[in-house]
Design an enzyme around this catalytic site. Structure first.
Site, PDB file in Angstrom:
ATOM      1  N   LEU A 255       6.657   3.027   1.409  1.00  0.00           N
ATOM      2  CA  LEU A 255       7.544   1.865   1.503  1.00  0.00           C
ATOM      3  C   LEU A 255       8.707   2.116   2.458  1.00  0.00           C
ATOM      4  O   LEU A 255       9.201   3.230   2.600  1.00  0.00           O
ATOM      5  CB  LEU A 255       8.071   1.514   0.104  1.00  0.00           C
ATOM      6  CG  LEU A 255       6.971   1.215  -0.924  1.00  0.00           C
ATOM      7  CD1 LEU A 255       7.588   0.872  -2.276  1.00  0.00           C
ATOM      8  CD2 LEU A 255       6.057   0.086  -0.458  1.00  0.00           C
ATOM      9  N   HIS A 256       9.126   1.042   3.115  1.00  0.00           N
ATOM     10  CA  HIS A 256      10.249   1.087   4.060  1.00  0.00           C
ATOM     11  C   HIS A 256      11.100  -0.152   3.845  1.00  0.00           C
ATOM     12  O   HIS A 256      10.831  -0.952   2.930  1.00  0.00           O
ATOM     13  CB  HIS A 256       9.720   1.189   5.498  1.00  0.00           C
ATOM     14  CG  HIS A 256       8.662   0.175   5.819  1.00  0.00           C
ATOM     15  ND1 HIS A 256       8.924  -1.176   5.902  1.00  0.00           N
ATOM     16  CD2 HIS A 256       7.336   0.306   6.056  1.00  0.00           C
ATOM     17  CE1 HIS A 256       7.821  -1.823   6.195  1.00  0.00           C
ATOM     18  NE2 HIS A 256       6.822  -0.941   6.275  1.00  0.00           N
TER      19      HIS A 256
ATOM     20  N   SER B 125       6.762  -0.443   9.908  1.00  0.00           N
ATOM     21  CA  SER B 125       5.387  -0.313   9.437  1.00  0.00           C
ATOM     22  C   SER B 125       5.240   1.071   8.822  1.00  0.00           C
ATOM     23  O   SER B 125       5.860   2.041   9.300  1.00  0.00           O
ATOM     24  CB  SER B 125       4.428  -0.441  10.626  1.00  0.00           C
ATOM     25  OG  SER B 125       3.155   0.034  10.266  1.00  0.00           O
TER      26      SER B 125
ATOM     27  N   GLN C  57      -2.835 -11.903   8.409  1.00  0.00           N
ATOM     28  CA  GLN C  57      -3.142 -11.631   6.992  1.00  0.00           C
ATOM     29  C   GLN C  57      -2.612 -12.766   6.107  1.00  0.00           C
ATOM     30  O   GLN C  57      -3.274 -13.183   5.146  1.00  0.00           O
ATOM     31  CB  GLN C  57      -2.510 -10.294   6.585  1.00  0.00           C
ATOM     32  CG  GLN C  57      -2.575 -10.026   5.094  1.00  0.00           C
ATOM     33  CD  GLN C  57      -2.173  -8.613   4.736  1.00  0.00           C
ATOM     34  OE1 GLN C  57      -2.999  -7.700   4.759  1.00  0.00           O
ATOM     35  NE2 GLN C  57      -0.915  -8.410   4.387  1.00  0.00           N
TER      36      GLN C  57
ATOM     37  N   MET D 156       0.845  -1.192   0.000  1.00  0.00           N
ATOM     38  CA  MET D 156       0.000   0.000   0.000  1.00  0.00           C
ATOM     39  C   MET D 156       0.886   1.251   0.000  1.00  0.00           C
ATOM     40  O   MET D 156       0.452   2.335   0.407  1.00  0.00           O
ATOM     41  CB  MET D 156      -0.937   0.000   1.206  1.00  0.00           C
ATOM     42  CG  MET D 156      -1.920  -1.174   1.134  1.00  0.00           C
ATOM     43  SD  MET D 156      -3.460  -0.904   2.016  1.00  0.00           S
ATOM     44  CE  MET D 156      -2.857  -0.686   3.671  1.00  0.00           C
TER      45      MET D 156
ATOM     46  N   HIS E 207       9.423  -3.564   3.285  1.00  0.00           N
ATOM     47  CA  HIS E 207       8.979  -3.832   1.905  1.00  0.00           C
ATOM     48  C   HIS E 207      10.180  -4.158   1.023  1.00  0.00           C
ATOM     49  O   HIS E 207      10.124  -5.070   0.203  1.00  0.00           O
ATOM     50  CB  HIS E 207       8.282  -2.600   1.303  1.00  0.00           C
ATOM     51  CG  HIS E 207       7.012  -2.219   1.988  1.00  0.00           C
ATOM     52  ND1 HIS E 207       6.892  -1.088   2.757  1.00  0.00           N
ATOM     53  CD2 HIS E 207       5.796  -2.825   2.005  1.00  0.00           C
ATOM     54  CE1 HIS E 207       5.654  -0.995   3.206  1.00  0.00           C
ATOM     55  NE2 HIS E 207       4.966  -2.031   2.784  1.00  0.00           N
TER      56      HIS E 207
ATOM     57  N   GLU F 103       5.712 -11.078   7.740  1.00  0.00           N
ATOM     58  CA  GLU F 103       5.115 -11.784   8.882  1.00  0.00           C
ATOM     59  C   GLU F 103       4.658 -10.867  10.005  1.00  0.00           C
ATOM     60  O   GLU F 103       4.075 -11.340  10.968  1.00  0.00           O
ATOM     61  CB  GLU F 103       6.106 -12.825   9.423  1.00  0.00           C
ATOM     62  CG  GLU F 103       6.167 -14.046   8.528  1.00  0.00           C
ATOM     63  CD  GLU F 103       7.041 -15.148   9.075  1.00  0.00           C
ATOM     64  OE1 GLU F 103       8.040 -14.823   9.766  1.00  0.00           O
ATOM     65  OE2 GLU F 103       6.745 -16.320   8.808  1.00  0.00           O
TER      66      GLU F 103
HETATM   67  O1  PAF Z   1      -0.182  -5.748   3.767  1.00  0.00           O
HETATM   68  C1  PAF Z   1      -0.563  -4.824   3.014  1.00  0.00           C
HETATM   69  O2  PAF Z   1       0.136  -3.832   2.774  1.00  0.00           O
HETATM   70  C2  PAF Z   1      -1.948  -4.906   2.392  1.00  0.00           C
HETATM   71  O3  PAF Z   1      -2.849  -5.499   3.266  1.00  0.00           O
HETATM   72  C3  PAF Z   1      -1.946  -5.620   1.031  1.00  0.00           C
HETATM   73  C4  PAF Z   1      -1.546  -7.064   1.154  1.00  0.00           C
HETATM   74  C5  PAF Z   1      -1.010  -4.894   0.076  1.00  0.00           C
HETATM   75  C6  PAF Z   1      -3.361  -5.568   0.430  1.00  0.00           C
HETATM   76  O4  PAF Z   1      -3.791  -4.266   0.249  1.00  0.00           O
END
Ligand code: PAF
Length: 276
Positions: free
Chosen positions: A33-34, A184, A152, A30, A37, A147
């Site tokens: 980014l850090h 995060s 999720q 989403m 990611h 993780e």
């Molecule tokens: O973990 C996330 O950033 C979101 O939940 C995802 C998997 C990109 C779905 O929007």
């Protein structure tokens, strides 16, 4: 790196890559980014011939509109950050992904009924809606998830099973700040003081690893979190690492994890730790 913003161009590009017989690694994000990611994207780079990253703040997974409005959006910087590792960034508008409001309803069973699923009604359905569409469009051989959002991953595994999606779901370890705080996108909403104090969440979890059984661990974590006026504990659950159902003793399951959610001011942080 090429930036794609329409589904038509995305599916055309995927078809071309597939016709060349190349493997695809995919990291859905989403944005904001850090390094967490980046670790997923670097792993996708190492394990696949072509790497796609999506950057899309998915409105349908936010049960709180204020949280959606405040979610950081840093597209220019995100594209710069991933330019050396990804081949394609898919950054569509909300209208492109949802020309009409989505109506899909998923039922992921017990793994979605606890913790984040219970605390955030509709959240995992929204995750299922977007992840299914993205996996359909990108058709990756492997898709990478962090993780920190352990539940999720369990929900996405169930989605992939129910929908018979062929992509392999690859869980990747949580990346932490030097002070221990789980990385995060929400961390950038913390003040410098909150950022430092939030390191105690991981410290408390690590110290709890020394304790004997679930009741002691729960009492310790809850009382330690309560020592910080900046913290408001949403939940701390001890659960079976596979089914995510509550355990009362460490012997109740082969794998046991602790899952915590804490409000630091208005910012909701989640983390987890494995006991066995
Ligand atoms: O973990 C996330 O950033 C979101 O939940 C995802 C998997 C990109 C779905 O929007």
């Amino acid at each position: 790196m090429f930036v794609i913003d329409t589904i038509a161009e995305l599916t055309k590009t995927v078809a071309k890559v597939k016709s060349e017989g190349k493997t695809i690694g995919f990291v859905p994000t989403m944005g904001a980014l850090h390094d967490g990611h980046l670790s997923l994207i670097k792993r996708a780079r190492a394990e696949n011939e072509v790497v796609f990253v999506s950057i899309f703040v998915n409105p349908v997974q936010f049960n709180n509109q204020d949280d959606l409005a405040k979610y950081p959006r840093t597209l220019e910087r995100d594209l710069e950050l991933i330019g050396d590792y990804a081949d394609y960034a898919f950054a569509p508008s909300v209208e492109e992904v949802f020309p009409t409001p989505p109506t899909e309803k998923y039922h992921f069973g017990p793994v979605e009924e606890v913790m984040e699923g219970a605390a955030r009604p509709g959240h995992f359905n929204g995750v299922g809606v977007i992840v299914r569409r993205l996996l359909d469009w990108v058709q990756p051989d492997k898709a990478y998830f962090g993780e920190k959002d352990y539940q999720q991953i369990a929900v996405i595994r169930e989605l992939v099973r129910q929908c018979d999606i062929k992509s392999e779901i690859v869980p990747c370890p949580t990346v932490r700040e030097p002070n221990g705080l789980a990385m995060s996108s929400r961390n950038r909403r913390l003040t410098p003081e909150q950022f430092e104090t939030s390191a105690n969440i991981h410290r408390i979890l690590v110290e709890s690893l020394e304790l004997e059984d679930v009741p002691q661990i729960k009492a310790f974590v809850e009382s330690e979190i309560a020592k910080y006026p900046e913290f408001k504990l949403d939940y701390f659950e001890m659960a079976d690492a596979d089914t995510l159902q509550t355990v009362h003793h460490l012997d109740d399951a082969a794998g046991v994890m602790g899952f915590i959610t804490v409000y630091v001011g208005e910012v909701r942080l989640i983390d987890n730790i494995r006991y066995k």
